[in-house]
Scaffold this motif. Structure first.
Motif, PDB file in Angstrom:
ATOM      1  N   SER A 184       0.801  -1.218   0.000  1.00 20.68           N
ATOM      2  CA  SER A 184       0.000   0.000   0.000  1.00 20.68           C
ATOM      3  C   SER A 184       0.838   1.275   0.000  1.00 20.68           C
ATOM      4  O   SER A 184       1.731   1.446   0.837  1.00 20.68           O
ATOM      5  N   THR A 185       0.517   2.171  -0.932  1.00 19.29           N
ATOM      6  CA  THR A 185       1.132   3.491  -0.890  1.00 19.29           C
ATOM      7  C   THR A 185       0.328   4.431   0.006  1.00 19.29           C
ATOM      8  O   THR A 185       0.812   5.490   0.393  1.00 19.29           O
ATOM      9  N   ALA A 186      -0.906   4.039   0.347  1.00 19.26           N
ATOM     10  CA  ALA A 186      -1.724   4.873   1.232  1.00 19.26           C
ATOM     11  C   ALA A 186      -1.061   5.057   2.585  1.00 19.26           C
ATOM     12  O   ALA A 186      -1.183   6.106   3.213  1.00 19.26           O
ATOM     13  N   GLN A 187      -0.351   4.028   3.046  1.00 19.39           N
ATOM     14  CA  GLN A 187       0.271   4.105   4.359  1.00 19.39           C
ATOM     15  C   GLN A 187       1.739   4.516   4.294  1.00 19.39           C
ATOM     16  O   GLN A 187       2.422   4.537   5.332  1.00 19.39           O
ATOM     17  N   ALA A 188       2.227   4.889   3.123  1.00 22.86           N
ATOM     18  CA  ALA A 188       3.650   5.178   2.972  1.00 22.86           C
ATOM     19  C   ALA A 188       4.122   6.279   3.915  1.00 22.86           C
ATOM     20  O   ALA A 188       5.199   6.176   4.522  1.00 22.86           O
ATOM     21  N   ASN A 189       3.340   7.346   4.054  1.00 21.21           N
ATOM     22  CA  ASN A 189       3.757   8.448   4.913  1.00 21.21           C
ATOM     23  C   ASN A 189       3.724   8.055   6.386  1.00 21.21           C
ATOM     24  O   ASN A 189       4.530   8.543   7.182  1.00 21.21           O
ATOM     25  N   ALA A 190       2.797   7.187   6.757  1.00 18.12           N
ATOM     26  CA  ALA A 190       2.781   6.666   8.123  1.00 18.12           C
ATOM     27  C   ALA A 190       3.996   5.783   8.371  1.00 18.12           C
ATOM     28  O   ALA A 190       4.648   5.867   9.426  1.00 18.12           O
TER      29      ALA A 190
ATOM     30  N   GLY B 279       1.405  -4.424   3.089  1.00 17.96           N
ATOM     31  CA  GLY B 279       0.381  -3.438   3.402  1.00 17.96           C
ATOM     32  C   GLY B 279      -0.699  -3.488   2.338  1.00 17.96           C
ATOM     33  O   GLY B 279      -0.402  -3.458   1.141  1.00 17.96           O
ATOM     34  N   SER B 280      -1.954  -3.602   2.770  1.00 20.93           N
ATOM     35  CA  SER B 280      -3.045  -3.680   1.809  1.00 20.93           C
ATOM     36  C   SER B 280      -4.229  -2.863   2.297  1.00 20.93           C
ATOM     37  O   SER B 280      -4.631  -2.965   3.463  1.00 20.93           O
ATOM     38  N   ASP B 281      -4.809  -2.060   1.395  1.00 22.24           N
ATOM     39  CA  ASP B 281      -5.960  -1.229   1.743  1.00 22.24           C
ATOM     40  C   ASP B 281      -7.281  -1.962   1.526  1.00 22.24           C
ATOM     41  O   ASP B 281      -8.337  -1.333   1.546  1.00 22.24           O
TER      42      ASP B 281
ATOM     43  N   ASP C 114      -2.720  -1.949  -9.192  1.00 27.56           N
ATOM     44  CA  ASP C 114      -3.770  -2.526  -8.355  1.00 27.56           C
ATOM     45  C   ASP C 114      -3.704  -1.863  -6.987  1.00 27.56           C
ATOM     46  O   ASP C 114      -2.666  -1.914  -6.310  1.00 27.56           O
ATOM     47  N   SER C 115      -4.784  -1.244  -6.589  1.00 32.47           N
ATOM     48  CA  SER C 115      -4.730  -0.333  -5.449  1.00 32.47           C
ATOM     49  C   SER C 115      -5.911  -0.520  -4.519  1.00 32.47           C
ATOM     50  O   SER C 115      -7.070  -0.555  -4.949  1.00 32.47           O
ATOM     51  N   GLY C 116      -5.619  -0.588  -3.224  1.00 34.50           N
ATOM     52  CA  GLY C 116      -6.679  -0.607  -2.245  1.00 34.50           C
ATOM     53  C   GLY C 116      -7.388   0.734  -2.151  1.00 34.50           C
ATOM     54  O   GLY C 116      -8.562   0.799  -1.761  1.00 34.50           O
ATOM     55  N   THR C 117      -6.690   1.792  -2.502  1.00 30.23           N
ATOM     56  CA  THR C 117      -7.334   3.108  -2.542  1.00 30.23           C
ATOM     57  C   THR C 117      -8.435   3.103  -3.593  1.00 30.23           C
ATOM     58  O   THR C 117      -9.537   3.610  -3.363  1.00 30.23           O
ATOM     59  N   THR C 118      -8.148   2.523  -4.737  1.00 34.53           N
ATOM     60  CA  THR C 118      -9.169   2.351  -5.775  1.00 34.53           C
ATOM     61  C   THR C 118     -10.310   1.487  -5.263  1.00 34.53           C
ATOM     62  O   THR C 118     -11.487   1.782  -5.497  1.00 34.53           O
TER      63      THR C 118
ATOM     64  N   VAL D 181     -13.657   6.380   3.469  1.00 34.80           N
ATOM     65  CA  VAL D 181     -12.606   6.033   4.409  1.00 34.80           C
ATOM     66  C   VAL D 181     -11.884   4.769   3.949  1.00 34.80           C
ATOM     67  O   VAL D 181     -12.367   4.034   3.094  1.00 34.80           O
ATOM     68  N   LEU D 182     -10.729   4.546   4.541  1.00 36.26           N
ATOM     69  CA  LEU D 182     -10.001   3.312   4.247  1.00 36.26           C
ATOM     70  C   LEU D 182      -9.244   2.874   5.489  1.00 36.26           C
ATOM     71  O   LEU D 182      -8.940   3.672   6.369  1.00 36.26           O
ATOM     72  N   VAL D 183      -8.960   1.612   5.537  1.00 38.32           N
ATOM     73  CA  VAL D 183      -8.090   1.040   6.562  1.00 38.32           C
ATOM     74  C   VAL D 183      -7.027   0.223   5.849  1.00 38.32           C
ATOM     75  O   VAL D 183      -7.340  -0.596   4.981  1.00 38.32           O
ATOM     76  N   THR D 184      -5.774   0.483   6.194  1.00 37.71           N
ATOM     77  CA  THR D 184      -4.684  -0.325   5.647  1.00 37.71           C
ATOM     78  C   THR D 184      -4.353  -1.436   6.638  1.00 37.71           C
ATOM     79  O   THR D 184      -4.168  -1.185   7.828  1.00 37.71           O
ATOM     80  N   TYR D 185      -4.308  -2.632   6.117  1.00 38.72           N
ATOM     81  CA  TYR D 185      -3.975  -3.797   6.927  1.00 38.72           C
ATOM     82  C   TYR D 185      -2.508  -4.161   6.741  1.00 38.72           C
ATOM     83  O   TYR D 185      -1.984  -4.104   5.626  1.00 38.72           O
ATOM     84  N   GLU D 186      -1.859  -4.551   7.836  1.00 37.37           N
ATOM     85  CA  GLU D 186      -0.573  -5.233   7.699  1.00 37.37           C
ATOM     86  C   GLU D 186      -0.899  -6.717   7.584  1.00 37.37           C
ATOM     87  O   GLU D 186      -1.629  -7.272   8.420  1.00 37.37           O
ATOM     88  N   ILE D 187      -0.407  -7.337   6.538  1.00 32.01           N
ATOM     89  CA  ILE D 187      -0.644  -8.759   6.279  1.00 32.01           C
ATOM     90  C   ILE D 187       0.542  -9.540   6.832  1.00 32.01           C
ATOM     91  O   ILE D 187       1.692  -9.279   6.478  1.00 32.01           O
ATOM     92  N   ALA D 188       0.261 -10.478   7.710  1.00 29.85           N
ATOM     93  CA  ALA D 188       1.317 -11.302   8.295  1.00 29.85           C
ATOM     94  C   ALA D 188       0.785 -12.719   8.494  1.00 29.85           C
ATOM     95  O   ALA D 188      -0.430 -12.951   8.482  1.00 29.85           O
ATOM     96  N   CYS D 189       1.675 -13.663   8.685  1.00 34.88           N
ATOM     97  CA  CYS D 189       1.270 -15.039   8.982  1.00 34.88           C
ATOM     98  C   CYS D 189       0.857 -15.126  10.450  1.00 34.88           C
ATOM     99  O   CYS D 189       1.555 -14.611  11.327  1.00 34.88           O
ATOM    100  N   ASP D 190      -0.266 -15.773  10.719  1.00 32.38           N
ATOM    101  CA  ASP D 190      -0.606 -15.997  12.127  1.00 32.38           C
ATOM    102  C   ASP D 190       0.341 -17.024  12.733  1.00 32.38           C
ATOM    103  O   ASP D 190       0.768 -16.908  13.892  1.00 32.38           O
TER     104      ASP D 190
END
Length: 377
Positions: free
Chosen positions: A64-70, A110-112, A199-203, A317-326
């Motif tokens: 995700s580029t949405a969370q890049a600044n964070a 990171g995925s939106d 391919d964008s979660g913002t979209t 609104v959007l939420v960016t998820y961090e994708i990780a293995c449980d």
């Protein structure tokens, strides 16, 4: 399942007030429990004592580029506090991030938008004995950014915005736009619309808003790939923002942080509330506060109310998820991954990105994320 609330209206009001209060504190730089663990460009600081650094290592992430600044804020704070630990995050869009994660190239993505069942199935090849899960980490909003001479307070609604981005409305002085903007000097000029090429979660979040509110004007299902007709494309939120800044009579979409950095104007949204709603983090907080957890089996995917008509609640609104293995994370990066994600969901880290146009994660959600991060194996 719904976030627990003791009386829906009362709880939403209290939750929204808490989020707005957090935003105010962050914007005023009043995070008194922090020290100079970061440089001046980070937009916030984090006490070294508040970060459990764990074993030093290098952590790779992408998406995700949405969370890049964070991420820029968090990487600087984490690196300053944890000598020998480095977090490298490349953008490329949510779709690319999930793909790289499922190829085993990065420790987190990171995925939106929440993982699809096919993505979860594919993740089992790299998450030995486990699967990928969604961890909501960055909350924000999609701003409809525009560059139209003489227009400073553009108002749009779902149907009109959808028609603009689908090339059904092609002139700035179209009657539909004029009706929403009485008294505005709308030019007799062609609309230059920009959308994401990647391919964008913002979209995905923007088209989810269109699907909910356009009254059928947007015929495609929500999608990370652009399905609208016409327009021009640019890569990433930074690319779209750069085009809007340079091209007259243009409109596009990007996260609020990119609008702020590039000094771009953001359209107000007519939602059916008493007044059109400004694109501000405080207004997005009112919508984020009503989120519900829709994921299951350890997954924390959220359901967002794109069709809200509550006063002052910004709908896109959007939420960016961090994708990780449980389970099944690589042993050499697990300690650093848990340390970094524990920091990013902390109250201090969430406040540190408040003045970058992001919304601190509601406590009810944040607490669930903290528990999930602790359980990563």
């Amino acid at each position: 399942m719904k976030l627990q609330r003791n009386g829906r209206s009362k709880a939403l009001a209290i939750g929204a007030m808490a989020l707005v209060s957090s935003l105010s504190l962050a914007a005023c730089g009043s995070d008194d429990n922090t020290t100079k663990a970061s440089g001046g460009s980070s937009g916030g600081s984090a006490s070294a004592a508040s970060i459990n650094c764990g074993k030093a290592g290098t952590l790779l992430g992408a998406g995700s580029t949405a969370q890049a600044n964070a991420l820029d804020v968090w990487k600087a704070n984490f690196g300053a506090a944890c000598s020998g630990s480095t977090v490298n995050y490349s953008g490329g869009g949510s779709g690319a991030g999930v793909q790289q994660f499922n190829q085993g190239k990065v420790a987190f993505a990171g995925s939106d938008f929440a993982l699809k069942p096919a993505d979860v199935d594919a993740s089992k090849a790299v998450c030995t004995g486990g699967k990928a899960i969604d961890l909501p980490m960055v909350a924000g909003l999609v701003s409809l950014v525009y560059n139209v001479d003489g227009v400073d307070n553009l108002v749009l609604d779902g149907p009109t915005a959808a028609k603009i981005f689908d090339s059904q409305i092609t002139k700035w002085n179209d009657p539909a736009i004029a009706a929403l903007n009485p008294g505005a000097k709308l030019p007799d000029a062609d609309i230059q619309s920009f959308h994401r090429s990647d391919d964008s979660g913002t979209t995905y979040n923007l088209t989810s808003y269109f699907a909910k509110t356009s009254g059928g004007a947007w015929s495609a299902e929500p999608n990370k790939a652009w399905k609208g007709k016409g327009g021009q494309s640019a890569n990433g939120s930074a690319g779209v923002s750069a085009q809007i800044k340079q091209v007259k009579n243009s409109i596009g979409y990007a996260e609020l942080s990119f609008a702020q950095i590039n000094n771009l104007k953001s359209a107000k949204i007519s939602t059916g509330a008493a007044q059109p709603v400004e694109a501000t983090a405080a207004n997005a907080a009112l919508t984020i506060a009503t989120s519900t957890v829709s994921g299951a089996d350890g997954d924390l995917a959220l359901s967002l109310d794109y069709g809200t008509k509550a006063d002052n609640a910004y709908p896109i609104v959007l939420v960016t998820y961090e994708i990780a293995c449980d389970k099944g994370n690589k042993a050499e990066t697990l300690d650093t991954l848990k340390s970094f994600l524990t920091y990013t969901i902390s109250d201090g880290a969430q406040k540190a990105i408040g003045d970058k146009g992001y919304v601190p994660m509601p406590a009810a959600i944040g607490d669930k994320v903290k528990t999930a991060v602790t359980a990563l194996a």
